[in-house]
Design a protein around this motif. Structure first.
Motif, PDB file in Angstrom:
ATOM      1  N   LEU A  35       0.792  -1.184   0.164  1.00  0.00           N
ATOM      2  CA  LEU A  35       0.020   0.073  -0.021  1.00  0.00           C
ATOM      3  C   LEU A  35       0.931   1.085   0.098  1.00  0.00           C
ATOM      4  N   LYS A 109      -8.740   0.387  -0.437  1.00  0.00           N
ATOM      5  CA  LYS A 109      -8.687  -1.210  -0.513  1.00  0.00           C
ATOM      6  C   LYS A 109      -9.909  -1.613  -0.525  1.00  0.00           C
ATOM      7  N   TRP A 163     -12.663   4.005  -6.169  1.00  0.00           N
ATOM      8  CA  TRP A 163     -11.643   3.115  -6.178  1.00  0.00           C
ATOM      9  C   TRP A 163     -10.887   2.817  -7.371  1.00  0.00           C
ATOM     10  N   GLN A 167      -6.708   3.693  -8.279  1.00  0.00           N
ATOM     11  CA  GLN A 167      -6.026   2.679  -8.976  1.00  0.00           C
ATOM     12  C   GLN A 167      -5.489   3.301 -10.207  1.00  0.00           C
TER      13      GLN A 167
END
Length: 313
Positions: A35, A109, A163, A167
């Motif tokens: 991460l 996540k 998300w 990404q």
């Protein structure tokens, strides 16, 4: 007999280390390390031997001498679920979920539990900063504004979409400025059928596929778990797909201008010798083959006419 095994050069091994070793030296769990790379807190470099990313020794040294190491680095990658996140914002879990569906707080996540339910995780540091901002106080208490309530009633939920935005940012950072890798980063958020529509040239499409990031697998292919994950990994809303399609078209144009996709070399047949086209003034007439003497003898006339011809010969 040894095969053609590619190993990192001595220089690379000496000046960089594997992600696993870097995580140990930075006192991070592997998930925390990944991460941190995802968020840009830890810099990686490609392996000269063609393997996965490696971490420069200088980067590890930089982080280790940082103030508050390792707690500061751990705090930057700490993640929490809905219940813990609601506690950081001092709101009920239901209100926290509504804020996430509206895009007020953004997940970093996700994973699927044993019931195939999506569990979203959020950066604790971001939530603390959100709670400390006085401009957000109206969202944390009182009634939800009417406009937002209507959107929630209509089923608005942008958690997966947000998300994907994060990404894409991560994949673009990892592409190291390579134009085709930039295009592949966008293509990874669209299904293969759309990639084929946007990039019809088979050689360009193969080049994009070459740079596609390695996808995380969720269950067996076509399993219910994989189908749930697919709805998160790839864009599904028409407006979002249109945005990524336009982005991919632009990325391919830019990549094509900088570095055209490789194509197989053209195969040429050997050149045939050129025949002379010169024509003589008097074309030669091929001579008739001379008959064999025995054949001439057998064809001599017989009888009186034959004797007269032989007499005057």
């Amino acid at each position: 007999m040894q095969g053609n095994i590619v190993t990192p050069s001595t220089h690379t091994t000496r000046t960089t280390c594997t992600p696993s070793r870097a995580a140990r030296e930075l006192n991070l769990k592997r998930g925390e390390f990944d991460l941190a790379v995802h968020l840009g807190h830890i810099r990686t470099v490609p392996d000269e031997g063609g393997g996965g990313p490696r971490v420069p020794r200088a980067e590890i040294d930089r982080l280790r001498v940082g103030e508050g190491f390792p707690e500061t680095l751990r705090t930057r990658v700490e993640t929490v679920g809905t219940k813990e996140g609601a506690g950081l914002l001092d709101v009920p879990p239901g209100r926290f979920t509504r804020l996430a569906r509206l895009g007020v707080v953004v997940p970093v996540k996700f994973y699927l539990n044993r019931y195939r339910a999506v569990v979203w995780l959020y950066l604790a540091e971001e939530l603390r900063q959100f709670a400390a901002d006085e401009n957000n106080a109206r969202l944390l208490s009182g009634r939800t504004p009417p406009g937002l309530r209507e959107q929630l009633k209509e089923g608005l939920d942008v958690r997966a979409r947000n998300w994907r935005v994060r990404q894409l940012g991560f994949l673009r950072r990892q592409s190291a400025g390579h134009p085709w890798a930039q295009a592949a980063a966008v293509a990874s958020l669209l299904d293969p059928a759309q990639l084929a529509e946007i990039v019809p040239d088979p050689y360009e499409r193969a080049h994009v596929n070459r740079f596609l990031p390695k996808a995380t697998t969720y269950g067996a292919p076509d399993s219910p778990t994989a189908q749930v994950a697919e709805r998160i990994l790839r864009a599904t809303d028409p407006d979002e797909m249109a945005w990524y399609r336009a982005d991919l078209e632009q990325a391919v144009r830019e990549a094509r201008a900088v570095q055209p996709a490789p194509r197989p070399a053209a195969v040429h047949s050997p050149a045939r010798p050129q025949r002379s086209c010169t024509v003589s003034a008097e074309p030669a007439v091929p001579a008739m083959p001379r008959p064999h003497p025995q054949a001439v003898e057998t064809r001599r006339p017989r009888g009186l006419l034959g004797r007269l011809r032989r007499r005057h010969a």
